[in-house]
Scaffold this active site. Sequence first.
Site, PDB file in Angstrom:
ATOM      1  N   LYS A  34      10.401  -8.832  10.586  1.00 16.69           N
ATOM      2  CA  LYS A  34      10.619  -8.485   8.019  1.00 16.69           C
ATOM      3  C   LYS A  34      11.355  -7.142   8.052  1.00 16.69           C
ATOM      4  O   LYS A  34      11.733  -7.262   7.731  1.00 16.69           O
ATOM      5  CB  LYS A  34       9.327  -9.157   7.583  1.00 16.69           C
ATOM      6  CG  LYS A  34       8.612  -8.289   7.295  1.00 16.69           C
ATOM      7  CD  LYS A  34       7.604  -8.915   6.917  1.00 16.69           C
ATOM      8  CE  LYS A  34       6.086  -8.704   6.526  1.00 16.69           C
ATOM      9  NZ  LYS A  34       6.278  -7.116   5.860  1.00 16.69           N
ATOM     10  N   THR A  35      10.051  -6.229   9.423  1.00 13.96           N
ATOM     11  CA  THR A  35      10.774  -4.844   8.469  1.00 13.96           C
ATOM     12  C   THR A  35      11.977  -4.648   9.094  1.00 13.96           C
ATOM     13  O   THR A  35      12.744  -3.468   8.706  1.00 13.96           O
ATOM     14  CB  THR A  35       9.469  -3.686   8.724  1.00 13.96           C
ATOM     15  OG1 THR A  35       8.553  -4.790   8.246  1.00 13.96           O
ATOM     16  CG2 THR A  35       9.894  -2.537   8.777  1.00 13.96           C
ATOM     17  N   ASP A 215       9.895  -6.527  -0.015  1.00  9.96           N
ATOM     18  CA  ASP A 215       9.515  -6.243   0.809  1.00  9.96           C
ATOM     19  C   ASP A 215       7.684  -7.494   0.551  1.00  9.96           C
ATOM     20  O   ASP A 215       7.618  -7.094  -0.777  1.00  9.96           O
ATOM     21  CB  ASP A 215       8.280  -5.821   1.973  1.00  9.96           C
ATOM     22  CG  ASP A 215       7.984  -6.063   3.249  1.00  9.96           C
ATOM     23  OD1 ASP A 215       7.910  -6.882   2.898  1.00  9.96           O
ATOM     24  OD2 ASP A 215       7.005  -5.371   3.473  1.00  9.96           O
ATOM     25  N   GLU A 216       7.187  -8.641   0.826  1.00 12.03           N
ATOM     26  CA  GLU A 216       5.943  -9.223   1.151  1.00 12.03           C
ATOM     27  C   GLU A 216       6.358  -9.802  -0.502  1.00 12.03           C
ATOM     28  O   GLU A 216       5.171  -9.300  -1.014  1.00 12.03           O
ATOM     29  CB  GLU A 216       4.728  -8.010   1.096  1.00 12.03           C
ATOM     30  CG  GLU A 216       4.862  -7.273   2.289  1.00 12.03           C
ATOM     31  CD  GLU A 216       3.793  -8.385   3.154  1.00 12.03           C
ATOM     32  OE1 GLU A 216       4.280  -9.488   2.679  1.00 12.03           O
ATOM     33  OE2 GLU A 216       3.646  -7.578   4.627  1.00 12.03           O
ATOM     34  N   GLN A 250       1.877 -16.706   4.061  1.00 12.12           N
ATOM     35  CA  GLN A 250       1.054 -15.040   4.463  1.00 12.12           C
ATOM     36  C   GLN A 250       0.082 -14.784   2.653  1.00 12.12           C
ATOM     37  O   GLN A 250       0.186 -13.502   2.528  1.00 12.12           O
ATOM     38  CB  GLN A 250       1.385 -14.667   4.859  1.00 12.12           C
ATOM     39  CG  GLN A 250       2.007 -14.656   6.195  1.00 12.12           C
ATOM     40  CD  GLN A 250       2.380 -13.629   7.192  1.00 12.12           C
ATOM     41  OE1 GLN A 250       0.897 -12.879   7.424  1.00 12.12           O
ATOM     42  NE2 GLN A 250       3.350 -13.953   7.401  1.00 12.12           N
ATOM     43  N   ARG A 644      -2.678 -12.263  13.582  1.00  9.57           N
ATOM     44  CA  ARG A 644      -3.168 -11.177  14.127  1.00  9.57           C
ATOM     45  C   ARG A 644      -2.863 -10.775  15.745  1.00  9.57           C
ATOM     46  O   ARG A 644      -3.086 -10.048  16.297  1.00  9.57           O
ATOM     47  CB  ARG A 644      -4.480 -10.552  13.237  1.00  9.57           C
ATOM     48  CG  ARG A 644      -4.384 -10.158  12.181  1.00  9.57           C
ATOM     49  CD  ARG A 644      -3.299  -9.923  10.752  1.00  9.57           C
ATOM     50  NE  ARG A 644      -2.733 -10.996  10.985  1.00  9.57           N
ATOM     51  CZ  ARG A 644      -1.250 -11.116  10.630  1.00  9.57           C
ATOM     52  NH1 ARG A 644      -0.660 -10.031  10.541  1.00  9.57           N
ATOM     53  NH2 ARG A 644      -0.411 -12.061   9.972  1.00  9.57           N
TER      54      ARG A 644
END
Length: 708
Positions: A34-35, A215-216, A250, A644
Site C-alpha cells: 500500500k505504501t 493511509d490506514e 485490519q 506479521r
Amino acid sequence: MSSSPPPGLNLAQQEAVNYLHGPCLVLAGAGSGKTRVITHKIARLIQAGMTPSRIAAITFTNKAAAEMRERAKGLIGGAAREALICTFHALGVRMLRQDGAALGLKAQFSILDSDDVTSIIKDAGGTVDAATARQWQWTISGWKNQGLNAEQAQAQAGNDGERQIALVMGRYEERLTAYQSVDFDDLIRMPLKLLQEHPDVRVKWQAQMGHVLVDEYQDTNATQYALLKLLVGGEAGKPARFTAVGDDDQSIYGWRGATLDNLKSLPLDYPSLKVIKLEQNYRSTSAILRAANNVIGPNPKLFPKNLWSDLGEGEPVRVVDADNEAHEAERAVARIQSLRAGQDAGATSATQYKELRDFAILYRANHQARVFEQALRKAQIPYKVSGGTSFFDRAEIKDLCGWFRLWINDDDDPAFLRAVTTPKRGIGHQTLSQLGGFASRYKLSLFAALFSSSLGAVISGKAVGSLHEFGRYVNDLEFRARHTLGAEAAKAFLLEWLKEIDYEKHLHDGEDNAKAAASRWTNVLEFCDWMALRCGGALDDAVGTGTSGERKSLLEVAQTVSLLSTISEREQDQNVVTLSTLHAAKGLEWPHVMLVGVNEGLLPFKLSDSAAAQEESADALQAQADQLTRVQEERRLMYVGITRAQRSLTVSWAKRRKKGREQVPGQPSRFIAEMALDKTTVKEDPREKLRALRAEFASKASAAVLPR
C-alpha cells in the site's frame, strides 16, 4: 517523467496509481504494497500536472509519515518535500496555525500532552486521584472524537456519572481556552469546526487540496471522516479528489473510536467511488496466508478479498501447547535458539534469517511480556519491548525538561504552564486563566504578560506578586544555568534546584503508593547524572556535538535535550528480539513470529457470558450484538498477528494460566481451530523437542573433548 507504467507494480497496483479522475478506495490486504501505491500515486499526480504542494498524504503515526516521505523522495526527488505528507493531527495543527484565529485561537497556541491534560482535568474536577482523572480524560476524549462539546455531552449523558464528567469537561474546556491551549483530540475536532462554521476557510482549504491520499483508512473515526469529506470537496457535481487506502480486515482500533462505518459510508456518500483490491501479498508464504484467510473468513465482508503469494508454500504453521505460561516462554526461547542454530527439520528455507532482529514474540496484552522477558534474560538473549515508554517520555523527565525549555525560550507557553504548576506554587487556575486572557488580548506569551505593567488592572495584587516571584525565579535559574560549567557544578546545581522546588515531595503527593514515587525519584536522579555527565565533556552520542573533555554549561546541554527523541527511533535498528503487543505490531513484520498466549480469555480477550445475554430483552439482544462485534475485532487482531510473519509462524497456548494467585485451566483459542490447519500444521510435543536438543548438545560437547 516517462508515461510508461511504473516498474515493479502489479496490474491492480497500476490501476490504483493511474486512476486520477474521482474518488478511489484501494483495499490493500496485509503486505500488499500500500505504501508503494501511495508514493507512486503522488508521482503520477505530479506527472499529470498537479502542483506538488496541492497533494496531501495523510496517515496516523509520525513513523509512517516519515517512511512515506523518504520513499516519495527516493521516487520523485525534491518535489516530495513540497507535498504535504503528515499525520491527521499534524494537518490539524497546520490548519489551526493558519486559520485558528476564526475560532479565537492565537497562532502560537500550545499543544498539551497527556500528562498536562490529566493535571488540568484533576484541577477542573477537584480531585487528586490520578485514576479518576484518567477515567474522566478517557470519557472526554471519546466525546471529542464524536465531535461533541461539553454542552452536547451534557445533553446526551445517560446517567449521573456521565453528567458529572460533562460538567468537568466544561470546566476543562474553559481552562484550555484561557490558556490558549489545545489537546490532541482538539487537533481534529477544531479544524472540523473551522470548516463547518467558516465557508471562506473551507473554500480556501478545498482549493489547496488538489488530491488527498489517506493511509490506514480503516482506522479513521467519525470526526476524521467528517473532516476528510469537507476537505476533498465533491459539491456541485465536481468529483471528490481523494484516494482512501485501507483494509477492513485490519480494523483493530474500535476501542479508540475507529469505525468500519466509514468504509460502509464511502460507496453511499460517493456513488462514483472506484474500488480496487490489492490481494497479492509480498510478505508471507502461502502456508501463513492460508491460516490468515481461514481465520478472517467467519467475519462479515464489506469487500471480499483473498490474499495470495508467489513466495511458495513455505514451512507449515506450528501449534505448541505448553503446561503453563513459564513453560510457554521456555518453548518460545527454545524455538529462537533452534532456528538460529539451523536445527529445525524442514525449516532450511526459513533459517537463513538468523539475526535476533528477525524474531518477534507477539501477545494480546502488556502484562504477558513479563514471563517472556524473564526467559530471554535467563537465556542471555537481548530483547526490546516495542512500544515501551521512552525514558524521555516519562512524566517526571518531561517535568524537568519543561523547566529547561522555559529557561531556553521563555515564549514557550506549554513549558510555562508545566513549570508554573509542577510543583504547585500557589498560582491557581483562575490566576492563570486571567493571565491567559490578558496574554491573548495583547498577543503576548504568558511569561512576557506576567511582567506587563498593566497586568495589575485585571489580576489581584497578591496574584501579580506570586507571578512576579515565579518569573524572577525562572530568570535567576536561567542565569545560574548559563554560568554553571562542568559535571560537578551541574550536579550540585540540579540537586539544589530540585530541593528548592521540593520536587521529591511533589512526586510522593501525586502517586498512589510510595514505591511508585520512589521509582520516579530514582529516574529523576538518573537524569540529573546524565545531564551532569555531558556538562563534564562526555560526547553526546545522540546529538553528536562537542568533543570529549570540553566542559559545557548546563544551559548549553539543556538545549540539546529536545533532540534525544532520536534515541528511541535508533533503538528500533538494534539486533535484538522484539516483544510487542499485537496492536503495537501492526504495520511491522518479521521473518519469524511467535504468537503466544492464544487462549480463550486472552485472544479473544475475556468476553461476557452472563445469563442475561441469553434472554431476549432489548438490553440482552444489544449485549449479544456488542459481544459479536468484539469477537469480530479480536478475530481481526489474530489476523494482524498472523500476517506479521514472513517465513515462519508458531502459535502457542497454555493448558494452565495464572489468575491472581491461582492456576486455572486454559483452553486453546477458538481462532486456532479457525485456522483450519489440521492437515498442514506441525503439532509439536515441546518436551520431545527439548529432549532432542539436549541430546544433540550433549553429543556435540562429547565430540569436542575426544582426543584427535
